[in-house]
Structure formats: structure tokens, C-alpha cells
Scaffold this motif. Structure first.
Motif, PDB file in Angstrom:
ATOM      1  N   THR A   1      -2.626   5.774   1.202  1.00  0.00           N
ATOM      2  CA  THR A   1      -3.595   4.914   0.521  1.00  0.00           C
ATOM      3  C   THR A   1      -5.006   5.110   1.065  1.00  0.00           C
ATOM      4  O   THR A   1      -5.994   4.989   0.330  1.00  0.00           O
ATOM      5  CB  THR A   1      -3.164   3.434   0.611  1.00  0.00           C
TER       6      THR A   1
ATOM      7  N   PHE B   1      -8.519   3.408   0.082  1.00  0.00           N
ATOM      8  CA  PHE B   1      -8.232   2.045   0.523  1.00  0.00           C
ATOM      9  C   PHE B   1      -9.283   1.527   1.498  1.00  0.00           C
ATOM     10  O   PHE B   1      -9.680   0.359   1.440  1.00  0.00           O
ATOM     11  CB  PHE B   1      -6.849   1.979   1.171  1.00  0.00           C
TER      12      PHE B   1
ATOM     13  N   LEU C   1      -4.629   2.962  -5.838  1.00  0.00           N
ATOM     14  CA  LEU C   1      -4.441   2.969  -4.399  1.00  0.00           C
ATOM     15  C   LEU C   1      -2.978   3.129  -4.017  1.00  0.00           C
ATOM     16  O   LEU C   1      -2.663   3.595  -2.918  1.00  0.00           O
ATOM     17  CB  LEU C   1      -4.989   1.675  -3.800  1.00  0.00           C
TER      18      LEU C   1
ATOM     19  N   ILE D   1       0.806  -1.218   0.000  1.00  0.00           N
ATOM     20  CA  ILE D   1       0.000   0.000   0.000  1.00  0.00           C
ATOM     21  C   ILE D   1       0.840   1.270   0.000  1.00  0.00           C
ATOM     22  O   ILE D   1       0.311   2.370  -0.159  1.00  0.00           O
ATOM     23  CB  ILE D   1      -0.978   0.008   1.193  1.00  0.00           C
TER      24      ILE D   1
END
Length: 308
Positions: A15, A20, A295, A9
Motif C-alpha cells: 500500500t 498510502f 490503495l 491495507i
């Protein structure tokens, strides 16, 4: 069925701003392995891991590394190289995370000892399936000293220090991986290693492989190491088994230029499973974006397993 994902991530705070949390809430995963959480406990955003239980190894380097495994049920056991981990329940705030002992059950290879406090590895035993899930963030590495050309490098030459560090890690981790996989088998559990391996294993695993034959992440010795970890009796590259004759599917693209739009990427995020588990894989997906937004520079790799 178990839906299991791995995702680098590249920072939990960044993120989260990209969506996310919504991806986590709606993707329907049973297990999620995260790399590069990149936040100490007191720097985590509220509700960072949604409705999941989290086992987290942040490491001690502020703003770097950090690995976690998210599960629907609290894990039956947690192991790390540092001997400790943070555990939290659903919707846990940073203050709700608790320190717990997480002593490994196999000896740590000598060449892994410099990485003990870096937050690069965590494994859990699932409480609701006979499966051990391991999460790894493997060092990126670099070029050996004799291959370094300052005019072709974005970073200053380091005399091969990052290359030697990665090769030492690979040597130690290969032995460790065999030992922990066998320990899981002795407990009656399948084993699944996921994470950012920072190696494209074959020519099908990066778009411009000819240009990258002398690039770290695709060096012959790195790929040879990867070869030695896989076999029909030990570990299987699950996504490659589902796409034996295809290029990709890639999971990392540079932020620069048109790499993402043109799908000029690398496949460096893996599910490596024991053969019996690998045989149950029925579907996979790389979530290139979420509602039109990337992301991270990596994308989640999601696999559905018929059983665990």
C-alpha cells in the motif's frame, strides 16, 4: 471534531507503493485503525506510519494479519490479547519501535485463545479524548462442510474447518466485545470498534446479495451474530445510521474483472460505536481511490465525529 478512519491495507509495503503515505499525510485523520499490516517489525518500511504515534500488534505469523492504531498523541493505554505491543512515535523507523506490555483488562473468552498470537485485535485509550478505540481483523471463514461443492470453489474443500474457526471466533468475540465495551464505560469512555469484519450485515451491504446467500461472509448465522452485537443501547453501525435507506457504500471490491469500476462490492469495513458517540457522527466517506489509484482491495472508511 475527530476524524477517524479504518482501512484494511492488505500489506503495508504494497500500500505504501500505491500512495498510502501521501493519503495518510493529507487526509487529516486524528485516528486511523489498520488491518492486515502483514509485516513483522523488521520488515516495516521506513516512516511507515508518517507523523502518527503507532500502537502495533504484528502477531507471529510472518506476512499475515497484523493490526495497528495510529493517533496524534501517544495513547494513554494499549491492550492486546497477546499481552504485548509495539509502540512508536512520529516518523519512527523500524528500529525505533519498542516492545511494551499491553495486558488486557477483561478475561479472554476460551474460544479466542487460539487467536492470541495472530495479530487480530488491539485497543487503545486516547490521551486527548474520553474514547477507547479498538481495531479488529476478523477471520474470513468459509463454508460449512455440507455446503462445499468442489466444482464451485476456488480453494480445495476443507471439511468446514475455516467455517468452524470463524464461528468459534464469533462466539468468543461476542462475549469479549460486551465485556470490553462495559469496561470502557466504567472508565468513563465511549467505545468504538473498527475493522474488517468479513461479514456483510444486510442485503444493502453487498451488490449481488441474491447470488451470495450461500457465500461465506453473508451466511444467515454470520448475519444473525452481527444482529446481536447491535442495538440502540449497545453499539450502532455508524455508516449505516448515516445511510439508512441506501445500498452500500461498499468498501471492498475484487481485483478481478470490472467489480470496482461497476461498484459491485461488499461493505465489510465498519465503525461500530456506542450510541452517544454514534450520535455525533456528522459526515462519512469511503475513499475509493487516492489520486486515481486503489490503495488496497479495501478502501478507507472515514467518519467525522463532532466529539469523542
Amino acid at each position: 471534531m475527530l476524524r477517524i478512519a479504518t482501512a484494511n491495507i492488505n500489506g503495508i509495503r504494497a500500500t505504501q507503493r500505491r500512495g498510502f503515505g501521501d493519503w495518510l499525510d493529507t487526509r487529516g485523520c486524528d485516528v486511523v485503525a489498520l488491518q492486515e499490516v502483514r509485516a513483522q517489525a523488521d520488515k516495516l518500511p521506513d516512516n511507515a506510519f508518517g507523523s502518527y504515534h503507532v500502537a502495533l500488534e504484528t502477531g507471529t505469523i510472518s506476512g499475515r494479519n497484523g493490526v495497528a492504531v495510529l493517533t496524534r498523541e501517544a495513547p494513554a493505554a494499549v491492550r492486546t490479547w497477546s499481552g504485548g505491543a509495539l509502540l512508536g512515535g512520529p516518523h519512527a523507523a523500524p528500529d525505533d519501535l519498542r516492545d511494551v506490555p499491553a495486558v488486557d483488562r477483561v478475561p479472554l473468552a476460551r474460544k479466542l485463545r487460539p487467536f492470541i498470537a495472530q495479530g487480530r485485535y488491539i485497543e487503545v485509550d486516547l490521551a486527548d479524548a474520553p474514547l477507547t478505540v479498538a481495531c479488529l481483523y476478523l477471520p474470513k471463514g468459509g463454508l460449512p462442510a455440507e455446503m462445499q461443492r468442489p466444482e464451485r470453489m476456488r480453494e480445495a474443500p476443507d471439511g468446514g474447518a475455516h467455517y468452524e474457526r470463524k464461528m468459534g471466533f464469533l462466539a468468543g468475540f461476542g462475549r469479549y466485545l460486551t465485556a470490553t465495551r462495559r469496561a470502557a464505560a466504567a472508565d468513563g469512555r465511549e467505545f468504538l470498534l473498527m475493522g474488517d469484519m468479513n461479514i456483510a450485515h444486510t442485503c444493502r451491504d453487498l451488490a449481488n446479495w441474491r447470488r451470495n446467500r450461500k457465500h461465506d461472509g453473508f451466511l444467515p448465522e454470520e448475519r444473525d451474530w452481527f444482529d446481536r452485537q447491535l442495538s440502540p443501547r449497545t453499539l450502532v453501525d455508524v455508516v449505516r445510521s448515516l445511510h439508512p435507506d441506501e445500498d452500500g457504500p461498499y468498501s471492498w471490491w475484487s481485483w478481478a474483472g470490472q467489480s470496482f469500476a461497476k461498484d459491485v462490492g461488499w461493505r465489510i469495513d465498519y465503525h461500530l460505536a456506542t450510541p452517544r458517540l454514534a450520535e455525533t457522527a456528522v459526515a462519512d466517506a469511503v475513499d475509493r481511490d487516492f489520486r486515481g489509484v486503489r490503495l488496497s482491495d479495501h478502501s478507507p472508511v472515514v467518519v467525522d465525529y463532532a466529539s469523542g
